[in-house]
Design a protein around this motif. Structure first.
Motif, mmCIF file in Angstrom:
data_model
loop_
_atom_site.group_PDB
_atom_site.id
_atom_site.type_symbol
_atom_site.label_atom_id
_atom_site.label_comp_id
_atom_site.label_asym_id
_atom_site.label_seq_id
_atom_site.Cartn_x
_atom_site.Cartn_y
_atom_site.Cartn_z
ATOM 1 N N ARG A 107 0.937 -1.290 0.294
ATOM 2 C CA ARG A 107 -0.249 0.312 0.302
ATOM 3 C C ARG A 107 0.377 1.350 -0.231
ATOM 4 N NH1 ARG A 107 -4.909 -1.483 3.803
ATOM 5 N NH2 ARG A 107 -6.168 -3.301 2.512
ATOM 6 N N SER A 108 1.371 1.392 -0.710
ATOM 7 C CA SER A 108 2.764 2.027 -1.036
ATOM 8 C C SER A 108 1.574 3.017 -1.808
ATOM 9 C CB SER A 108 4.285 2.065 -1.456
ATOM 10 O OG SER A 108 4.406 1.614 -2.880
ATOM 11 N N THR A 109 2.505 4.310 -1.486
ATOM 12 C CA THR A 109 1.881 5.637 -2.314
ATOM 13 C C THR A 109 1.420 5.224 -4.044
ATOM 14 O OG1 THR A 109 2.742 7.279 -0.933
ATOM 15 C CG2 THR A 109 1.813 7.963 -2.774
ATOM 16 N N ASP A 110 3.191 5.204 -4.201
ATOM 17 C CA ASP A 110 3.294 4.730 -5.800
ATOM 18 C C ASP A 110 2.441 3.834 -6.612
ATOM 19 O OD1 ASP A 110 5.166 6.394 -6.336
ATOM 20 O OD2 ASP A 110 6.525 5.659 -7.066
ATOM 21 N N VAL A 111 1.871 2.785 -5.894
ATOM 22 C CA VAL A 111 1.786 1.504 -5.960
ATOM 23 C C VAL A 111 -0.408 1.657 -5.404
ATOM 24 C CG1 VAL A 111 0.771 -0.580 -5.219
ATOM 25 C CG2 VAL A 111 2.991 -0.263 -5.108
ATOM 26 N N LEU A 112 -0.450 2.264 -5.059
ATOM 27 C CA LEU A 112 -1.664 3.194 -4.792
ATOM 28 C C LEU A 112 -2.692 3.535 -5.781
ATOM 29 C CD1 LEU A 112 -4.808 2.572 -3.322
ATOM 30 C CD2 LEU A 112 -4.069 4.507 -1.439
ATOM 31 N N LEU A 113 -1.551 5.516 -5.468
ATOM 32 C CA LEU A 113 -2.544 5.442 -6.500
ATOM 33 C C LEU A 113 -1.633 5.215 -8.112
ATOM 34 C CD1 LEU A 113 -0.715 9.245 -5.543
ATOM 35 C CD2 LEU A 113 -2.696 7.527 -4.845
ATOM 36 N N GLY A 114 -0.737 4.389 -8.294
ATOM 37 C CA GLY A 114 -1.061 3.668 -10.347
ATOM 38 C C GLY A 114 -2.380 2.857 -10.025
ATOM 39 N N ALA A 115 -2.442 2.089 -9.130
ATOM 40 C CA ALA A 115 -3.160 1.149 -9.492
ATOM 41 C C ALA A 115 -5.163 1.932 -9.697
ATOM 42 C CB ALA A 115 -3.836 0.575 -8.032
ATOM 43 N N VAL A 116 -5.187 3.247 -9.024
ATOM 44 C CA VAL A 116 -6.200 3.900 -9.403
ATOM 45 C C VAL A 116 -6.495 4.636 -10.354
ATOM 46 C CG1 VAL A 116 -7.426 6.298 -7.764
ATOM 47 C CG2 VAL A 116 -6.302 4.897 -6.419
ATOM 48 N N ALA A 117 -5.236 5.173 -10.908
ATOM 49 C CA ALA A 117 -4.827 5.278 -12.322
ATOM 50 C C ALA A 117 -5.258 4.443 -13.451
ATOM 51 C CB ALA A 117 -3.379 5.942 -12.105
ATOM 52 N N LYS A 118 -4.952 3.233 -13.408
ATOM 53 C CA LYS A 118 -6.051 2.013 -13.807
ATOM 54 C C LYS A 118 -6.995 1.982 -13.662
ATOM 55 C CE LYS A 118 -4.297 -2.077 -15.470
ATOM 56 N NZ LYS A 118 -6.192 -2.572 -15.574
ATOM 57 N N VAL A 119 -6.993 2.431 -13.276
ATOM 58 C CA VAL A 119 -8.880 1.482 -12.863
ATOM 59 C C VAL A 119 -9.682 3.287 -13.247
ATOM 60 C CG1 VAL A 119 -10.976 2.392 -11.697
ATOM 61 C CG2 VAL A 119 -8.956 0.428 -10.892
ATOM 62 N N LEU A 120 -9.229 3.777 -13.256
ATOM 63 C CA LEU A 120 -9.467 5.257 -13.867
ATOM 64 C C LEU A 120 -9.338 5.611 -15.394
ATOM 65 C CD1 LEU A 120 -8.352 8.746 -11.970
ATOM 66 C CD2 LEU A 120 -10.597 7.451 -11.961
ATOM 67 N N GLY A 121 -7.784 4.705 -15.779
ATOM 68 C CA GLY A 121 -7.991 4.928 -17.368
ATOM 69 C C GLY A 121 -9.168 3.766 -17.896
ATOM 70 N N ASP A 122 -9.539 2.904 -17.121
ATOM 71 C CA ASP A 122 -10.167 1.477 -17.899
ATOM 72 C C ASP A 122 -11.162 2.513 -17.526
ATOM 73 O OD1 ASP A 122 -8.063 -0.159 -17.512
ATOM 74 O OD2 ASP A 122 -9.037 -1.472 -15.625
ATOM 75 N N GLU A 123 -11.832 2.971 -17.424
ATOM 76 C CA GLU A 123 -12.847 3.438 -17.349
ATOM 77 C C GLU A 123 -12.809 5.214 -18.800
ATOM 78 O OE1 GLU A 123 -15.880 2.180 -16.101
ATOM 79 O OE2 GLU A 123 -15.155 0.824 -15.287
ATOM 80 N N GLY A 124 -11.805 5.079 -18.892
ATOM 81 C CA GLY A 124 -12.025 6.489 -20.529
ATOM 82 C C GLY A 124 -11.675 7.553 -19.943
ATOM 83 N N ILE A 125 -10.868 7.464 -18.583
ATOM 84 C CA ILE A 125 -10.857 8.940 -17.925
ATOM 85 C C ILE A 125 -8.849 8.893 -17.214
ATOM 86 C CG2 ILE A 125 -10.499 10.759 -15.712
ATOM 87 C CD1 ILE A 125 -13.328 8.819 -15.071
#
Length: 292
Positions: A107-125
């Motif tokens: 749950r480090s910063t990079d891993v957590l925010l990178g995962a959020v960024a991927k979810v957003l990307g998968d949703e077209g954002i």
């Protein structure tokens, strides 16, 4: 008019980004985090019809996506700190965030925010770097203040960069505080200002101990001056967790007894550069920006 999503954390960063985006003629859809974002954002929206503010909890990842999709947002930025310790707070994640957290290896910063960024990307954002709008605020090379780091501070900077890059590589933090080539404090979840404050508190304790010595001798093992070194991570993702300094950083350093600040060229944002330099000059603090 093109729209930009803004995921707003705490501090002044979201407001700087907001002003820059509006200067580019963009309508800004703000996802304001209830636990973090300054209420002043509401006044900005009241004064400007092209700023749309939606409040949501830190755990509401699905609501964030639905809000941006409903507003027609396809590009978004993160601006402002979200305290890492919030991950371990009483905030309840929605099903989407809970699933994301469950699948993280750490749950480090990079891993957590990178995962959020991927979810957003998968949703077209698409999550983009805030520096696209704030490039003039990126640190320029060289000594930024009237005073140049002295020989001792230069040694502390060299040692501090070695230590800071090592801890940054583990995604632990980006700041270390050094004195006489000894590491006094290392940043973790508490953030840069708290790290500097902790280093200052430690040295005040040492000063107090010296004051009650009965042999008339003062321990000079460590010089009573602190050097703060702040670096980007080896593979810094400029979409989030960009190193930032501001006037408050200088004020915190002054209170802690720190006399020098070293940052990285083109990978550190300086909020209110003129104010930072003026505050540093007044306090006798040297600031230097070197290449990564």
């Amino acid at each position: 008019m093109s729209k930009l999503g803004l995921i707003a954390g705490n501090g002044r960063f979201p407001f700087l980004l907001l002003d820059a985006a509006r200067a580019h003629g963009l309508t800004v859809v703000v996802a304001a985090i209830k636990e973090e974002t300054d209420q002043e954002i509401n006044a900005r929206a009241t004064a400007d019809p092209d700023i749309h503010v939606h409040w949501l909890s830190l755990g509401e990842l699905s609501k964030l996506i639905e809000t941006f999709q409903a507003e027609g947002v396809s590009r978004a930025v993160m601006a402002g700190q979200v305290k890492h310790k919030q991950i371990f707070s009483s905030i309840r994640p929605d099903w989407r965030l809970a699933k994301l957290l469950l699948n993280l290896r750490t749950r480090s910063t990079d891993v957590l925010l990178g995962a959020v960024a991927k979810v957003l990307g998968d949703e077209g954002i698409e999550l983009i770097s805030s520096t696209q709008f704030l490039e003039p605020l990126l640190a320029k090379p060289g000594v930024l203040t009237r005073r140049t780091p002295d020989e001792q501070e230069q040694k502390d900077i060299a040692y501090g960069r070695t230590v800071a890059r090592a801890i940054a590589g583990y995604d632990l933090g980006q700041t270390v505080v050094i004195a006489a080539q000894a590491c006094v404090a290392v940043e973790a979840m508490e953030g840069t200002d708290a790290t500097i404050e902790r280093a200052g508190a430690l040295f005040r304790t040492l000063d107090a101990e010296d004051a009650v010595r009965t042999d008339g001798q003062q321990d000079t093992t460590l010089r009573r001056a602190l050097t703060v070194v702040k670096v980007a991570k080896p593979n810094q993702d400029m979409r989030f967790d960009v190193p930032v300094i501001g006037v408050r950083t200088i004020q915190t350093m002054k209170s802690a007894g720190a006399t020098c600040l070293a940052i990285e060229v083109a990978r550190t944002l300086i909020f209110d550069p003129d104010g930072v330099v003026a505050a540093a000059d007044e306090a006798g603090i040297a600031i230097i920006a070197d290449p990564a």
